[in-house]
Structures are given as C-alpha cells and as structure tokens.
Design a protein around this motif. Sequence first.
Motif, PDB file in Angstrom:
ATOM      1  N   HIS A 133     -52.372   8.329 -14.635  1.00 16.39           N
ATOM      2  CA  HIS A 133     -53.454   7.459 -14.175  1.00 16.39           C
ATOM      3  C   HIS A 133     -54.819   8.110 -14.411  1.00 16.39           C
ATOM      4  O   HIS A 133     -55.757   7.465 -14.891  1.00 16.39           O
ATOM      5  CB  HIS A 133     -53.271   7.115 -12.697  1.00 16.39           C
ATOM      6  N   HIS A 168     -52.223  -3.316 -12.858  1.00 16.70           N
ATOM      7  CA  HIS A 168     -51.395  -3.227 -14.063  1.00 16.70           C
ATOM      8  C   HIS A 168     -51.552  -4.453 -14.951  1.00 16.70           C
ATOM      9  O   HIS A 168     -51.411  -4.349 -16.174  1.00 16.70           O
ATOM     10  CB  HIS A 168     -49.927  -3.034 -13.671  1.00 16.70           C
ATOM     11  N   THR A 209     -46.464  -4.651 -20.902  1.00 20.58           N
ATOM     12  CA  THR A 209     -45.329  -3.788 -20.562  1.00 20.58           C
ATOM     13  C   THR A 209     -45.512  -3.076 -19.225  1.00 20.58           C
ATOM     14  O   THR A 209     -44.552  -2.581 -18.655  1.00 20.58           O
ATOM     15  CB  THR A 209     -45.119  -2.727 -21.657  1.00 20.58           C
ATOM     16  N   MET A 210     -46.747  -3.028 -18.733  1.00 20.07           N
ATOM     17  CA  MET A 210     -46.980  -2.294 -17.486  1.00 20.07           C
ATOM     18  C   MET A 210     -46.484  -3.030 -16.245  1.00 20.07           C
ATOM     19  O   MET A 210     -46.509  -2.477 -15.150  1.00 20.07           O
ATOM     20  CB  MET A 210     -48.465  -1.971 -17.331  1.00 20.07           C
ATOM     21  N   THR A 211     -46.045  -4.265 -16.415  1.00 18.41           N
ATOM     22  CA  THR A 211     -45.482  -4.999 -15.289  1.00 18.41           C
ATOM     23  C   THR A 211     -43.950  -5.040 -15.359  1.00 18.41           C
ATOM     24  O   THR A 211     -43.321  -5.692 -14.533  1.00 18.41           O
ATOM     25  CB  THR A 211     -46.029  -6.432 -15.227  1.00 18.41           C
ATOM     26  N   ASP A 212     -43.379  -4.324 -16.345  1.00 15.56           N
ATOM     27  CA  ASP A 212     -41.920  -4.232 -16.400  1.00 15.56           C
ATOM     28  C   ASP A 212     -41.411  -3.433 -15.199  1.00 15.56           C
ATOM     29  O   ASP A 212     -42.053  -2.468 -14.768  1.00 15.56           O
ATOM     30  CB  ASP A 212     -41.471  -3.544 -17.699  1.00 15.56           C
ATOM     31  N   CYS A 213     -40.262  -3.782 -14.704  1.00 15.41           N
ATOM     32  CA  CYS A 213     -39.733  -3.138 -13.489  1.00 15.41           C
ATOM     33  C   CYS A 213     -39.609  -1.632 -13.651  1.00 15.41           C
ATOM     34  O   CYS A 213     -39.940  -0.864 -12.728  1.00 15.41           O
ATOM     35  CB  CYS A 213     -38.375  -3.734 -13.134  1.00 15.41           C
ATOM     36  N   TYR A 214     -39.111  -1.178 -14.814  1.00 10.84           N
ATOM     37  CA  TYR A 214     -38.833   0.249 -14.988  1.00 10.84           C
ATOM     38  C   TYR A 214     -40.100   1.101 -15.044  1.00 10.84           C
ATOM     39  O   TYR A 214     -40.026   2.327 -14.994  1.00 10.84           O
ATOM     40  CB  TYR A 214     -37.993   0.490 -16.254  1.00 10.84           C
ATOM     41  N   THR A 215     -41.279   0.468 -15.154  1.00 13.68           N
ATOM     42  CA  THR A 215     -42.511   1.236 -15.150  1.00 13.68           C
ATOM     43  C   THR A 215     -42.670   2.002 -13.842  1.00 13.68           C
ATOM     44  O   THR A 215     -43.090   3.171 -13.847  1.00 13.68           O
ATOM     45  CB  THR A 215     -43.725   0.313 -15.355  1.00 13.68           C
ATOM     46  N   CYS A 216     -42.325   1.377 -12.755  1.00 14.84           N
ATOM     47  CA  CYS A 216     -42.486   2.007 -11.439  1.00 14.84           C
ATOM     48  C   CYS A 216     -41.167   2.305 -10.737  1.00 14.84           C
ATOM     49  O   CYS A 216     -41.119   3.135  -9.836  1.00 14.84           O
ATOM     50  CB  CYS A 216     -43.337   1.130 -10.526  1.00 14.84           C
ATOM     51  N   ARG A 218     -37.611   3.745 -11.394  1.00 13.16           N
ATOM     52  CA  ARG A 218     -36.789   4.448 -12.389  1.00 13.16           C
ATOM     53  C   ARG A 218     -35.548   5.041 -11.762  1.00 13.16           C
ATOM     54  O   ARG A 218     -35.550   5.341 -10.580  1.00 13.16           O
ATOM     55  CB  ARG A 218     -37.626   5.555 -13.046  1.00 13.16           C
TER      56      ARG A 218
END
Length: 218
Positions: A133, A168, A209-216, A218
């Motif tokens: 960030h 995001h 892509t920053m709103t894909d689940c795996y971004t936050c 994991r």
Amino acid sequence: MAQVFKPSADVWLRAILVTAALTVASIVVGGWVYLHSDWVTDVGEAPWQPVPFSHRHHAGEMEIDCRYCHYTVEQSAQATLPTAETCMTCHSKVWTEADMLRPVREAYAEGRPLVWNRVVNVPDYVYFNHAIHVDKGVGCTTCHGPIQEMALTYESHSYSMAWCLDCHRDPAPFVRPRDALTDLRWKPTKDQIAANRRRLHAEGVTPETMTDCYTCHR
C-alpha cells in the motif's frame, strides 16, 4: 352455508402478517446497526497503553516522520510498533525522569520489549500488507485518519470490507505522490487524481482484479 370465520378474522390475519414482517425487518436492521455501531467497532475509543503516547505531540507538533517509529512499514506487511530503544533515542535526553515514561526506561534497562496494545486489529482471515500500500502511494492518514490530531490513538472509522472495497474499486483519489506519504496534512487536487489514474495504470494497478476475493482472503 355457515360462515366459519368472523369478518374481523381477515383484519386480524393482515395485522399479524404485517406485525411479523415489521418484526423481522426490525431484527435485521437492528442487528446491522448494532454490528456497525461504534460500540461494537470501537471507533473513537483509545485502548489502554503502557505509555500515554501522543501522536498529536510527536507527529503533529514536532512533525516526526511516521517511519521513524514504524520503521518497517515500507518493507514489511507489518508497520512495527516502536521499541523501548527507539523511544530512548530521544528520551535519554529529554523528559528523562518523567513518571509516565517509567515503563519505557524499565523495558530498556531490562532488555525486554515494550508491549503496546494494538489500535487496529485486522481479522485473521484478512491479508493486509502495509508495504504494498505504501509503495503504491497510500499515505498514513488515508487509513488511520487525522493521526496528527490524536492525543491518544484511536480508530477513526470502522475498517469494514465495504470501506476497503471503496478504495480498491477506485484507488486514484486515495493515493498520493510517494514523497508525500507521511505528509499528514496533504490533500489531493482534481489534477492530482487524474495524474494518479495515469500512474496507477502505468504501474499495472487494475481495479478490476483488486476486488477479487483472493486479493484479501488467502
């Protein structure tokens, strides 16, 4: 043919159905309000600390760079809380006998860590990395609020999933030039926001892509 129900039965049935619907709606709305209330999220509440550290004095009045105490914020997922050694860099010269700083002096003398209580606790199921960030230009006050005005540090808002997703989905209004990362009074302009969009696009930052689940998660 005899009438089974009285004429008033239809009125009573409608009243019962309406009451049931209002009760369910009240429970849902009330639950949402409760879970998002400051009483639950601790917004505005400063947790107890071993030392009543004032960001208003250190970061606001004295303008000490945030990275002096949170020195790993540019390289690590964690911001790092100040050690007793960091505090004693200054307080071996100033306020050397202050009673409120006794925990710092004792921790330093005994070679043990100074244990701070976290102000923001991110759930275990959420992955957050300070370094990425900061690298993209997210400044301290963007997430932590007007830290330079806080005599005691508190959460300035709820760190909800919706709050994170707002950034995001469109990060340009929330990032700044890298040389202004710790400028606690920095404000964006319309021209700056447009420049941010161009820079983020050039650096491959894609809101898609920053709103894909795996971004936050994991």
